[in-house]
Design a protein around this motif. Structure first.
Motif, PDB file in Angstrom:
ATOM      1  N   ASP A 169      97.519  76.748  -2.649  1.00 41.43           N
ATOM      2  CA  ASP A 169      96.444  75.776  -2.472  1.00 41.43           C
ATOM      3  C   ASP A 169      96.958  74.509  -1.803  1.00 41.43           C
ATOM      4  O   ASP A 169      96.308  73.959  -0.910  1.00 41.43           O
ATOM      5  CB  ASP A 169      95.808  75.457  -3.826  1.00 41.43           C
ATOM      6  N   ARG A 170      98.152  74.050  -2.215  1.00 46.56           N
ATOM      7  CA  ARG A 170      98.711  72.839  -1.629  1.00 46.56           C
ATOM      8  C   ARG A 170      99.064  73.048  -0.155  1.00 46.56           C
ATOM      9  O   ARG A 170      98.799  72.194   0.691  1.00 46.56           O
ATOM     10  CB  ARG A 170      99.961  72.402  -2.403  1.00 46.56           C
ATOM     11  N   ILE A 171      99.676  74.189   0.153  1.00 45.74           N
ATOM     12  CA  ILE A 171     100.100  74.447   1.532  1.00 45.74           C
ATOM     13  C   ILE A 171      98.895  74.555   2.462  1.00 45.74           C
ATOM     14  O   ILE A 171      98.856  73.936   3.534  1.00 45.74           O
ATOM     15  CB  ILE A 171     100.948  75.731   1.592  1.00 45.74           C
ATOM     16  N   THR A 172      97.911  75.330   2.072  1.00 46.38           N
ATOM     17  CA  THR A 172      96.764  75.556   2.948  1.00 46.38           C
ATOM     18  C   THR A 172      95.866  74.320   3.042  1.00 46.38           C
ATOM     19  O   THR A 172      95.139  74.160   4.030  1.00 46.38           O
ATOM     20  CB  THR A 172      95.940  76.757   2.460  1.00 46.38           C
ATOM     21  N   HIS A 173      95.914  73.460   2.033  1.00 43.63           N
ATOM     22  CA  HIS A 173      95.103  72.229   2.080  1.00 43.63           C
ATOM     23  C   HIS A 173      95.527  71.352   3.250  1.00 43.63           C
ATOM     24  O   HIS A 173      94.699  70.649   3.849  1.00 43.63           O
ATOM     25  CB  HIS A 173      95.214  71.473   0.757  1.00 43.63           C
ATOM     26  N   ARG A 174      96.816  71.399   3.605  1.00 39.48           N
ATOM     27  CA  ARG A 174      97.312  70.621   4.752  1.00 39.48           C
ATOM     28  C   ARG A 174      96.681  71.104   6.049  1.00 39.48           C
ATOM     29  O   ARG A 174      96.634  70.368   7.038  1.00 39.48           O
ATOM     30  CB  ARG A 174      98.832  70.744   4.848  1.00 39.48           C
ATOM     31  N   TRP A 175      96.228  72.359   6.081  1.00 38.84           N
ATOM     32  CA  TRP A 175      95.636  72.941   7.286  1.00 38.84           C
ATOM     33  C   TRP A 175      94.113  72.826   7.281  1.00 38.84           C
ATOM     34  O   TRP A 175      93.433  73.432   8.113  1.00 38.84           O
ATOM     35  CB  TRP A 175      96.040  74.404   7.425  1.00 38.84           C
ATOM     36  N   GLY A 176      93.580  72.080   6.317  1.00 41.78           N
ATOM     37  CA  GLY A 176      92.149  71.869   6.269  1.00 41.78           C
ATOM     38  C   GLY A 176      91.375  72.865   5.437  1.00 41.78           C
ATOM     39  O   GLY A 176      90.143  72.849   5.451  1.00 41.78           O
ATOM     40  N   GLY A 182      92.567  78.086  -0.906  1.00 43.42           N
ATOM     41  CA  GLY A 182      93.878  78.448  -0.380  1.00 43.42           C
ATOM     42  C   GLY A 182      94.403  79.783  -0.885  1.00 43.42           C
ATOM     43  O   GLY A 182      94.930  80.578  -0.094  1.00 43.42           O
TER      44      GLY A 182
END
Length: 435
Positions: A169-176, A182
């Motif tokens: 969730d944290r990683i994909t949140h950076r990609w919008g 995520g």
């Protein structure tokens, strides 16, 4: 219409092909297990955020129903073209479902969420079908162990996946990607990876190879240039006729379906039961521990169950699974609000499910001819999935109207017809052996 097999294989070549097949299936089961569980771990939370708490449970159920319904087209592909394209189709369908769930989270469109969760069930459908691919080329004395090994591989992915949910969730949140979506994006990637691995490496196809050997004869080596065998497409109707005609097949499919029904009915309402005696602060922690013990009961001892299936017989292990399910219902139903005793009941529930699943799937696979085997296996997964979905839906109503002890009593009663079927003598001359 007919499909021509093009992979010539002699019986002496089967052992290395089977070892390679098992290694591939074991690895993709781990990947697929991560994909399924990491999405399901946050599915209810995401559904509640998009559609509201009232329909969150229905969104989760959509994935279960999707896995059951997708067994039909996946089985059709497997019957006509082999295990490899069928498993690839199932995983790619799950990947599309994961992408649609992410889009639903971004747009807030509830119908898209349900469609995504329905297709997301493709990942579960692939994981279920993989256990059957493990026994296409297995020798009779090792079928139970090799099937159970693939069932056990799911444990690794299922246990590890929830720990990756927050990171994904944290990683994909950076990609919008929206919050809680995520893990579904991560699931889609995992499903695509499993599909690519199988597409490239699951060669020769175990089912097509088994058909080739069956056509050539168990003791015959097909000479070079032998014409390809022709295999008819056997659908669900043909599968149903075969199951009705074979007592062993009837027992196998009933063991898988009833064991799953009982497990889902009791397990689904156990968190609600725990919520009656624990505060909001403690209940999530307690539920996590109890369900982890339950999952361990389902999968951790699967290799032992498979070994017993080969050593003492399929029917004996099914009877043992039935007895364990009855004991689980008795313990859980009389535990009251004693959490340790309820945990014991849930562990027994998992063990009983493992016995009926492993032994029932093994018995079903070897009780039918090779040409209709995929159709029968798909029918089994469809029946199991619908039984589980129905049990999950009915369990909430029973819990609200009559309480948890009554729910466990009804679950135990549901086992009785399976017990009668397992104890029924096999008629003389019944077509219970693989043709």
């Amino acid at each position: 219409m007919a499909v021509h097999l093009t992979v010539p294989t002699a019986p002496a070549d089967v052992a290395p092909i089977q070892r390679r097949t098992l290694r591939l299936l074991f690895g993709t089961q781990i990947i697929g297990g991560v994909g399924v569980t990491i999405g399901i771990a946050v599915g209810a939370l995401l559904a509640a955020r998009i559609a509201g708490t009232a329909v969150a449970g229905l969104a989760q159920s959509a994935a279960v129903v999707g896995a059951a319904l997708l067994a039909v087209p996946v089985t059709r592909v497997i019957t006509g073209h082999g295990r490899r394209p069928g498993l690839v189709l199932a995983y790619l369908t799950g990947a599309v479902g994961g992408v649609l769930v992410v889009l639903a989270a971004a747009t807030g469109w509830v119908p898209l969420l349900f469609l995504g969760m329905l297709l997301f069930g493709g990942g579960s459908a692939a994981n279920l079908q993989a256990r059957y691919a493990a026994v296409d080329l297995a020798v009779p004395a090792r079928r139970g162990r090799q099937l159970s090994l693939i069932v056990w591989a799911t444990t690794i992915g299922a246990v590890a996946a929830p720990n990756f949910a927050a990171l994904a969730d944290r990683i994909t949140h950076r990609w919008g990607v929206p919050p809680l979506a995520g893990p579904f994006a991560f699931s889609a990637v995992a499903f695509v990876l499993a599909a690519v691995v199988l597409l490239l490496l699951l060669r020769p196809d175990p089912l097509l190879t088994a058909r080739r050997l069956a056509a050539a004869g168990a003791d015959a080596v097909p000479p070079a240039g032998t014409p390809a065998a022709v295999v008819p497409r056997a659908g669900m109707r043909a599968a149903w006729r075969v199951v009705v005609a074979r007592p062993a097949a009837r027992l196998g499919i009933a063991a898988v379906a009833v064991g799953h029904l009982v497990m889902v009915a009791v397990m689904a309402m156990t968190p609600v039961r725990l919520g009656e005696s624990h505060s909001d602060v403690d209940v999530l922690r307690v539920v996590g521990v109890v369900l982890s013990l339950h999952i361990a009961g389902m999968y951790a001892l699967a290799p032992v169950v498979g070994w017993l299936t080969d050593r003492v017989g399929r029917r004996a292990v099914i009877l043992g699974g039935i007895a364990t399910l009855l004991a689980a219902c008795a313990v859980a139903g009389t535990a009251g609000h004693h959490t340790p005793l309820l945990s014991v009941g849930l562990v027994l529930l998992g063990l009983g499910w493992s016995g009926t699943m492993v032994a029932g799937s093994t018995l079903l696979s070897e009780a039918v001819p090779t040409d209709v085997r995929p159709g029968v296996q798909g029918l089994s997964d469809l029946t199991m999935g619908l039984a589980g979905a129905g049990a999950a839906a009915a369990s909430g109503f029973v819990m609200r109207v009559a309480g948890y002890p009554t729910l466990t009593l009804l679950a135990a009663i549901a086992v009785v017809p399976l017990l009668a079927l397992a104890l029924r003598p096999v008629p003389s001359g019944a077509p219970d052996e693989e043709d």
